[in-house]
Design a protein around this motif. Structure first.
Motif, PDB file in Angstrom:
ATOM      1  N   GLY A 105      43.516  70.602  27.459  1.00  0.00           N
ATOM      2  CA  GLY A 105      43.448  71.642  26.448  1.00  0.00           C
ATOM      3  C   GLY A 105      43.876  73.006  26.964  1.00  0.00           C
ATOM      4  N   LEU A 106      43.811  73.201  28.272  1.00  0.00           N
ATOM      5  CA  LEU A 106      44.246  74.470  28.862  1.00  0.00           C
ATOM      6  C   LEU A 106      45.640  74.339  29.471  1.00  0.00           C
ATOM      7  N   GLY A 107      45.809  73.277  30.291  1.00  0.00           N
ATOM      8  CA  GLY A 107      47.085  73.080  30.967  1.00  0.00           C
ATOM      9  C   GLY A 107      48.096  72.376  30.082  1.00  0.00           C
ATOM     10  N   ARG A 108      49.351  72.513  30.451  1.00  0.00           N
ATOM     11  CA  ARG A 108      50.446  71.894  29.708  1.00  0.00           C
ATOM     12  C   ARG A 108      51.320  71.118  30.681  1.00  0.00           C
ATOM     13  N   THR A 109      51.587  69.855  30.364  1.00  0.00           N
ATOM     14  CA  THR A 109      52.442  69.007  31.194  1.00  0.00           C
ATOM     15  C   THR A 109      53.835  68.921  30.576  1.00  0.00           C
ATOM     16  N   ILE A 110      54.841  69.283  31.373  1.00  0.00           N
ATOM     17  CA  ILE A 110      56.231  69.242  30.911  1.00  0.00           C
ATOM     18  C   ILE A 110      57.064  68.560  31.981  1.00  0.00           C
ATOM     19  N   SER A 111      57.815  67.528  31.593  1.00  0.00           N
ATOM     20  CA  SER A 111      58.697  66.790  32.513  1.00  0.00           C
ATOM     21  C   SER A 111      57.946  66.293  33.739  1.00  0.00           C
ATOM     22  N   GLY A 112      56.719  65.830  33.535  1.00  0.00           N
ATOM     23  CA  GLY A 112      55.942  65.246  34.625  1.00  0.00           C
ATOM     24  C   GLY A 112      55.189  66.238  35.476  1.00  0.00           C
ATOM     25  N   GLY A 113      55.344  67.524  35.211  1.00  0.00           N
ATOM     26  CA  GLY A 113      54.654  68.546  36.002  1.00  0.00           C
ATOM     27  C   GLY A 113      53.570  69.229  35.195  1.00  0.00           C
ATOM     28  N   THR A 114      52.357  69.283  35.750  1.00  0.00           N
ATOM     29  CA  THR A 114      51.245  69.967  35.097  1.00  0.00           C
ATOM     30  C   THR A 114      51.064  71.305  35.790  1.00  0.00           C
ATOM     31  N   ARG A 115      51.767  72.304  35.313  1.00  0.00           N
ATOM     32  CA  ARG A 115      51.784  73.584  36.030  1.00  0.00           C
ATOM     33  C   ARG A 115      51.864  74.789  35.102  1.00  0.00           C
ATOM     34  N   TRP A 116      51.571  74.618  33.818  1.00  0.00           N
ATOM     35  CA  TRP A 116      51.672  75.718  32.874  1.00  0.00           C
ATOM     36  C   TRP A 116      50.421  75.866  32.012  1.00  0.00           C
ATOM     37  N   PHE A 117      50.156  77.107  31.631  1.00  0.00           N
ATOM     38  CA  PHE A 117      49.304  77.410  30.483  1.00  0.00           C
ATOM     39  C   PHE A 117      50.228  77.739  29.326  1.00  0.00           C
ATOM     40  N   GLU A 118      49.772  77.470  28.113  1.00  0.00           N
ATOM     41  CA  GLU A 118      50.552  77.893  26.955  1.00  0.00           C
ATOM     42  C   GLU A 118      49.629  78.532  25.940  1.00  0.00           C
ATOM     43  N   ILE A 119      49.897  79.794  25.616  1.00  0.00           N
ATOM     44  CA  ILE A 119      49.110  80.546  24.656  1.00  0.00           C
ATOM     45  C   ILE A 119      50.052  81.150  23.632  1.00  0.00           C
ATOM     46  N   ALA A 120      49.838  80.803  22.373  1.00  0.00           N
ATOM     47  CA  ALA A 120      50.665  81.318  21.272  1.00  0.00           C
ATOM     48  C   ALA A 120      52.151  81.064  21.513  1.00  0.00           C
ATOM     49  N   GLY A 121      52.450  79.893  22.059  1.00  0.00           N
ATOM     50  CA  GLY A 121      53.836  79.517  22.289  1.00  0.00           C
ATOM     51  C   GLY A 121      54.455  80.111  23.537  1.00  0.00           C
ATOM     52  N   ILE A 122      53.697  80.901  24.300  1.00  0.00           N
ATOM     53  CA  ILE A 122      54.195  81.518  25.525  1.00  0.00           C
ATOM     54  C   ILE A 122      53.635  80.782  26.729  1.00  0.00           C
ATOM     55  N   LYS A 123      54.527  80.269  27.576  1.00  0.00           N
ATOM     56  CA  LYS A 123      54.093  79.517  28.757  1.00  0.00           C
ATOM     57  C   LYS A 123      53.964  80.441  29.957  1.00  0.00           C
ATOM     58  N   PHE A 124      52.975  80.154  30.793  1.00  0.00           N
ATOM     59  CA  PHE A 124      52.731  80.932  32.002  1.00  0.00           C
ATOM     60  C   PHE A 124      52.494  79.976  33.159  1.00  0.00           C
ATOM     61  N   GLN A 125      53.183  80.190  34.276  1.00  0.00           N
ATOM     62  CA  GLN A 125      53.105  79.308  35.435  1.00  0.00           C
ATOM     63  C   GLN A 125      52.339  80.001  36.565  1.00  0.00           C
ATOM     64  N   PRO A 126      51.054  79.683  36.758  1.00  0.00           N
ATOM     65  CA  PRO A 126      50.232  80.403  37.738  1.00  0.00           C
ATOM     66  C   PRO A 126      50.648  80.197  39.190  1.00  0.00           C
ATOM     67  N   SER A 127      51.371  79.108  39.497  1.00  0.00           N
ATOM     68  CA  SER A 127      51.799  78.894  40.882  1.00  0.00           C
ATOM     69  C   SER A 127      52.709  80.016  41.371  1.00  0.00           C
ATOM     70  N   GLU A 128      53.433  80.678  40.451  1.00  0.00           N
ATOM     71  CA  GLU A 128      54.285  81.799  40.834  1.00  0.00           C
ATOM     72  C   GLU A 128      53.457  82.952  41.392  1.00  0.00           C
ATOM     73  N   LEU A 129      52.236  83.104  40.904  1.00  0.00           N
ATOM     74  CA  LEU A 129      51.375  84.188  41.367  1.00  0.00           C
ATOM     75  C   LEU A 129      51.008  84.047  42.838  1.00  0.00           C
ATOM     76  N   VAL A 130      50.967  82.806  43.322  1.00  0.00           N
ATOM     77  CA  VAL A 130      50.565  82.567  44.708  1.00  0.00           C
ATOM     78  C   VAL A 130      51.538  83.232  45.674  1.00  0.00           C
ATOM     79  N   LYS A 131      52.793  83.359  45.287  1.00  0.00           N
ATOM     80  CA  LYS A 131      53.761  84.057  46.136  1.00  0.00           C
ATOM     81  C   LYS A 131      53.293  85.490  46.421  1.00  0.00           C
ATOM     82  N   ILE A 132      52.660  86.105  45.434  1.00  0.00           N
ATOM     83  CA  ILE A 132      52.168  87.472  45.589  1.00  0.00           C
ATOM     84  C   ILE A 132      50.832  87.492  46.308  1.00  0.00           C
ATOM     85  N   THR A 133      49.881  86.737  45.791  1.00  0.00           N
ATOM     86  CA  THR A 133      48.505  86.836  46.293  1.00  0.00           C
ATOM     87  C   THR A 133      48.365  86.319  47.722  1.00  0.00           C
ATOM     88  N   LEU A 134      49.089  85.261  48.063  1.00  0.00           N
ATOM     89  CA  LEU A 134      49.013  84.732  49.425  1.00  0.00           C
ATOM     90  C   LEU A 134      49.667  85.691  50.413  1.00  0.00           C
TER      91      LEU A 134
END
Length: 384
Positions: A105-134
């Motif tokens: 219900g929170l995550g979205r699976t696309i092309s075999g990858g479970t790596r997105w949130f989708e809110i109001a049709g807008i997808k967000f990929q939190p793994s990209e944030l790790v580049k910054i925070t790490l």
């Protein structure tokens, strides 16, 4: 606690600091502007094909770019000590977000990858944030332990545990490319912080061994490697993207076919506006355009490193160098894939490729470089 955070999250006194580096601003404007034009040229046909109108992906790109500019401006004038003090919390939040994608219900699976949130049709990929925070977390760790940077048990091993756990979370999202990129960026930070080359070599060898095992457990990853090595053996399937991209780059010649006049986006290369937008650039702008964009990324990298070297703390040096390397090497990685020099990955081209999260993360990194460019007071020679 609340008052402490409030005191840290303050805007600097602009009057007592220098302005943002004008050359860096100009480079970013050029990259973002050329990137937006290139994305429109690469996306209008596909946008029509999916009944969205010719400007759909272009407008979305501009919206995320605009939001990214706002975030970059905010970060430019926030006390950077805030990010240093709360580095651990910032990393923890980003890792929690990456785990939340597995909740139904929170995550979205696309092309075999479970790596997105989708809110109001807008997808967000939190793994990209790790580049910054790490990057921020490791910069703080290496700054605090700069006197024992080569201590295996107190510095290197704890850092590798955090990096390994962060990479593992992204791996289980079925996102090998981002995981490998994050780990590689961490190795660069280890090197820049002064860790001995022999330690870097051992860690890199172990990383390649693990990466090989991860590749072998998924047949499609093996096919990607084989198709990269010999794309002509399967020209209509696994080798199709590489061969089609190379053909378009070759047809672009020296000066290209002209803006909007390329054919590769008209069907031969599906969704060219995504990871293969550079192919469209090569076909339409030719070798001249390719060389110009590579030059801009090189200048951006050199300017970022120059800014980083003139900081007054190891933390700021590593943050500036880390984000400069992240944007530059991601660009080189994408171009390497498009030109057939590297195996296919899902790494987007910064400033160019369609993808809201990627644009936001790139602009946040730019915001940190803007911030650091206002504090070039002390030359730190021993960091590089």
């Amino acid at each position: 606690m609340a008052n402490n955070i409030k005191n840290q999250f303050t805007f600097e006194s602009i009057s007592s600091k220098k302005s943002v580096d004008l050359h860096l601003i100009m480079i970013v404007i050029l990259l973002a502007g050329i990137g937006a034009v290139s994305l429109f040229s690469a996306s209008w046909y596909f946008s029509l094909k999916v009944d969205r109108g010719p400007y759909y992906f272009f407008y979305r790109h501009l919206q995320f770019l605009g939001l990214g500019v706002i975030l970059a401006i905010l970060i430019t004038f926030i006390n950077i000590d805030f990010f240093e003090k709360f580095a651990s919390l910032i990393l923890l939040i980003s890792l929690i977000l990456n785990l939340l994608v597995f909740i139904p219900g929170l995550g979205r699976t696309i092309s075999g990858g479970t790596r997105w949130f989708e809110i109001a049709g807008i997808k967000f990929q939190p793994s990209e944030l790790v580049k910054i925070t790490l990057t921020i977390y490791l910069a703080r760790m290496f700054d605090k332990k700069r006197g024992m940077i080569n201590d295996m048990s107190r510095t290197i091993l704890p850092a590798l545990i955090v990096v390994g756990f962060s990479s593992w979370i992204i791996i289980i999202q079925n996102d090998f490319s981002t995981s490998f990129f994050v780990f590689s960026l961490s190795l660069i930070l280890l090197f820049l912080s002064g860790v001995k080359i022999r330690f870097i070599g051992i860690i890199s060898g172990f990383c390649l061994l693990v990466a090989s095992l991860v590749i072998m457990v998924q047949p499609y990853r093996i096919r990607r490697i084989l198709s990269w090595l010999s794309p002509e053996k399967d020209p209509l399937a696994s080798g199709y993207q590489v061969l089609t991209s190379l053909k378009a780059l070759y047809q672009g010649g020296f000066s290209g076919k002209g803006l909007g006049a390329g054919n590769i986006k008209l069907g031969p290369l599906p969704q060219a506006h995504s990871d293969f937008v550079f192919t469209v650039v090569g076909e339409e702008a030719g070798l001249i355009g390719v060389f110009a964009i590579i030059t801009l990324f090189v200048i951006f990298f050199l300017k970022g490193i120059s800014i980083a070297k003139r900081q007054d703390s190891s933390f700021k040096v590593l943050v500036g160098a880390g984000f400069s390397c992240a944007i530059f090497f991601q660009a080189m990685l994408n171009m390497g894939v498009v030109s057939g020099l590297l195996p296919p990955t899902g790494i987007p081209l910064p400033f160019f490729s369609q993808g809201g999260t990627s644009i936001l993360v790139t602009m946040i990194m730019v915001g940190f470089l803007f911030n650091l460019s206002r504090f070039e007071d002390v030359e730190v020679e021993d960091e590089f």
